[in-house]
Design an enzyme around this catalytic site. Structure first.
Site, PDB file in Angstrom:
ATOM      1  N   ALA A 208      71.027   2.512  33.681  1.00  0.00           N
ATOM      2  CA  ALA A 208      70.648   2.277  32.377  1.00  0.00           C
ATOM      3  C   ALA A 208      69.277   2.895  32.092  1.00  0.00           C
ATOM      4  O   ALA A 208      68.275   2.853  32.870  1.00  0.00           O
ATOM      5  CB  ALA A 208      70.657   0.840  31.981  1.00  0.00           C
ATOM      6  N   ALA A 209      69.047   3.408  30.793  1.00  0.00           N
ATOM      7  CA  ALA A 209      67.949   3.837  30.615  1.00  0.00           C
ATOM      8  C   ALA A 209      66.739   2.847  30.598  1.00  0.00           C
ATOM      9  O   ALA A 209      66.944   1.572  30.140  1.00  0.00           O
ATOM     10  CB  ALA A 209      67.615   4.413  29.070  1.00  0.00           C
ATOM     11  N   PHE A 210      65.390   3.132  30.868  1.00  0.00           N
ATOM     12  CA  PHE A 210      64.412   1.887  30.997  1.00  0.00           C
ATOM     13  C   PHE A 210      63.955   1.710  29.635  1.00  0.00           C
ATOM     14  O   PHE A 210      63.874   2.454  28.748  1.00  0.00           O
ATOM     15  CB  PHE A 210      63.114   2.454  31.595  1.00  0.00           C
ATOM     16  CG  PHE A 210      63.335   2.020  33.354  1.00  0.00           C
ATOM     17  CD1 PHE A 210      63.452   1.080  33.835  1.00  0.00           C
ATOM     18  CD2 PHE A 210      63.043   3.193  34.094  1.00  0.00           C
ATOM     19  CE1 PHE A 210      63.448   0.916  35.196  1.00  0.00           C
ATOM     20  CE2 PHE A 210      63.268   3.258  35.487  1.00  0.00           C
ATOM     21  CZ  PHE A 210      63.504   1.933  35.932  1.00  0.00           C
TER      22      PHE A 210
ATOM     23  N   ASP B  96      80.138 -14.157  29.729  1.00  0.00           N
ATOM     24  CA  ASP B  96      78.602 -14.662  30.412  1.00  0.00           C
ATOM     25  C   ASP B  96      77.368 -14.304  29.425  1.00  0.00           C
ATOM     26  O   ASP B  96      76.600 -13.869  30.195  1.00  0.00           O
ATOM     27  CB  ASP B  96      78.601 -13.830  31.762  1.00  0.00           C
ATOM     28  CG  ASP B  96      77.801 -14.326  32.608  1.00  0.00           C
ATOM     29  OD1 ASP B  96      77.506 -15.548  32.837  1.00  0.00           O
ATOM     30  OD2 ASP B  96      77.155 -13.284  33.447  1.00  0.00           O
TER      31      ASP B  96
ATOM     32  N   ASP C  44      72.726  -7.011  30.127  1.00  0.00           N
ATOM     33  CA  ASP C  44      73.604  -7.499  31.067  1.00  0.00           C
ATOM     34  C   ASP C  44      74.818  -7.730  30.582  1.00  0.00           C
ATOM     35  O   ASP C  44      75.301  -8.892  30.265  1.00  0.00           O
ATOM     36  CB  ASP C  44      72.834  -8.767  31.529  1.00  0.00           C
ATOM     37  CG  ASP C  44      73.735  -9.430  32.769  1.00  0.00           C
ATOM     38  OD1 ASP C  44      74.620  -8.864  33.155  1.00  0.00           O
ATOM     39  OD2 ASP C  44      73.329 -10.382  33.057  1.00  0.00           O
TER      40      ASP C  44
ATOM     41  N   GLU D 111      67.893 -11.292  24.485  1.00  0.00           N
ATOM     42  CA  GLU D 111      66.541 -11.077  24.475  1.00  0.00           C
ATOM     43  C   GLU D 111      66.131 -10.246  23.362  1.00  0.00           C
ATOM     44  O   GLU D 111      66.994  -9.886  22.465  1.00  0.00           O
ATOM     45  CB  GLU D 111      66.265 -10.066  25.784  1.00  0.00           C
ATOM     46  CG  GLU D 111      66.284 -10.829  27.111  1.00  0.00           C
ATOM     47  CD  GLU D 111      65.841 -10.014  28.253  1.00  0.00           C
ATOM     48  OE1 GLU D 111      64.410  -9.552  27.932  1.00  0.00           O
ATOM     49  OE2 GLU D 111      66.349  -9.810  29.317  1.00  0.00           O
TER      50      GLU D 111
END
Length: 268
Positions: A70-72, A139, A159, A144
């Site tokens: 994944a890209a930061f 899940d 996630d 965020e």
């Protein structure tokens, strides 16, 4: 495809665990979790509060492993993130049920609780609910946001690793937020209706979008077909809501401003 733009860009890669992780990491704690399995494969289990043990290790063949990169996001020093407990979080307990599982009017309570009592946060939760149901992700215990913008911000869908587990099972409990609240953005509702049409079928667009990935094919056909089936279930829930409460009380207008950002599903 859904036009949510809430997940950092992700790409599938074949990774050499020895040369690309173990031999280059500066994280001593991570490095210590590498080991050779009885089958002579390179494995590691990383560091976390639970599930990080040799019993739940990731192992290569012998050190090659497929994964998603994944890209930061911006560094936390530049853009702090706030973690929020999902109001429809599962109890994760064998005998104790969550409040939303026993109270059909639970959403009325959520609507009166900040940050869900104003702005688009509740509608963003509905988007996230639909996103999770389409891929069968049970899940979503937390989500965020970027702290800088307070409550006037969007949800980051991080996630998603529990998605696309059982293609034969549609976990309807994931849809409870939508069925209890009966609220959805107009842009989302129109997009879902579009993706249910044969010429813009969700499964076809998803399959096409994954063709360029280095690990293609990513999803087997039953998973793709499951998405179409689940999309119909989402529209059924919304149809029931509209019949019960009326279109204007369910579908929230969010297209009155600039609609240029709502691109067609074929946009690349």
């Amino acid at each position: 495809i859904l036009d949510f733009r809430r997940v950092p860009p992700v790409a599938g890669r074949l990774v050499n665990m020895t040369s690309e992780i173990r031999d280059v990491t500066r994280d001593k704690k991570l490095w210590r979790t590498f080991f050779i399995s009885p089958a002579n494969n390179v494995c590691f289990y990383g560091e976390c509060s639970y599930y990080c043990s040799t019993e739940h290790a990731l192992c290569g063949k012998p050190d090659q492993i497929e994964g998603s990169l994944a890209a930061f996001l911006p560094d936390l020093n530049l853009a702090k993130r706030k973690t929020w407990r999902n109001p429809w979080r599962r109890s994760y307990h064998k005998r104790k049920k969550a409040e939303w599982e026993v109270d059909p009017d639970y959403c009325d309570e959520v609507k009166q609780t900040p940050p869900y009592d104003r702005g688009t946060r509740l509608l963003d939760i509905m988007d996230m609910t639909i996103f999770d149901f389409l891929m069968g992700n049970m899940d979503r215990h937390h989500y965020e946001t970027f702290e800088k913008f307070g409550n006037d911000t969007f949800i980051i869908h991080l996630d998603n690793g529990r998605g696309f587990g059982k293609h034969s099972h549609d976990e309807l409990s994931i849809l409870v937020p939508l069925s209890q609240c009966c609220r959805v953005k107009k842009s989302t509702y129109l997009r879902l209706q579009l993706l249910a049409k044969e010429e813009y079928q969700l499964s076809s667009l998803m399959e096409e979008s994954l063709l360029r990935d280095r690990l293609s094919p990513i999803l087997i056909q039953p998973h793709l077909l499951a998405m179409d089936r689940r999309l119909r279930l989402v529209l059924q829930v919304l149809a029931g809501c509209i019949e019960k409460e009326g279109y204007n009380n369910v579908v929230e207008e969010d297209l009155s401003g600039d609609t240029a950002t709502h691109r067609g599903p074929g946009h690349r």
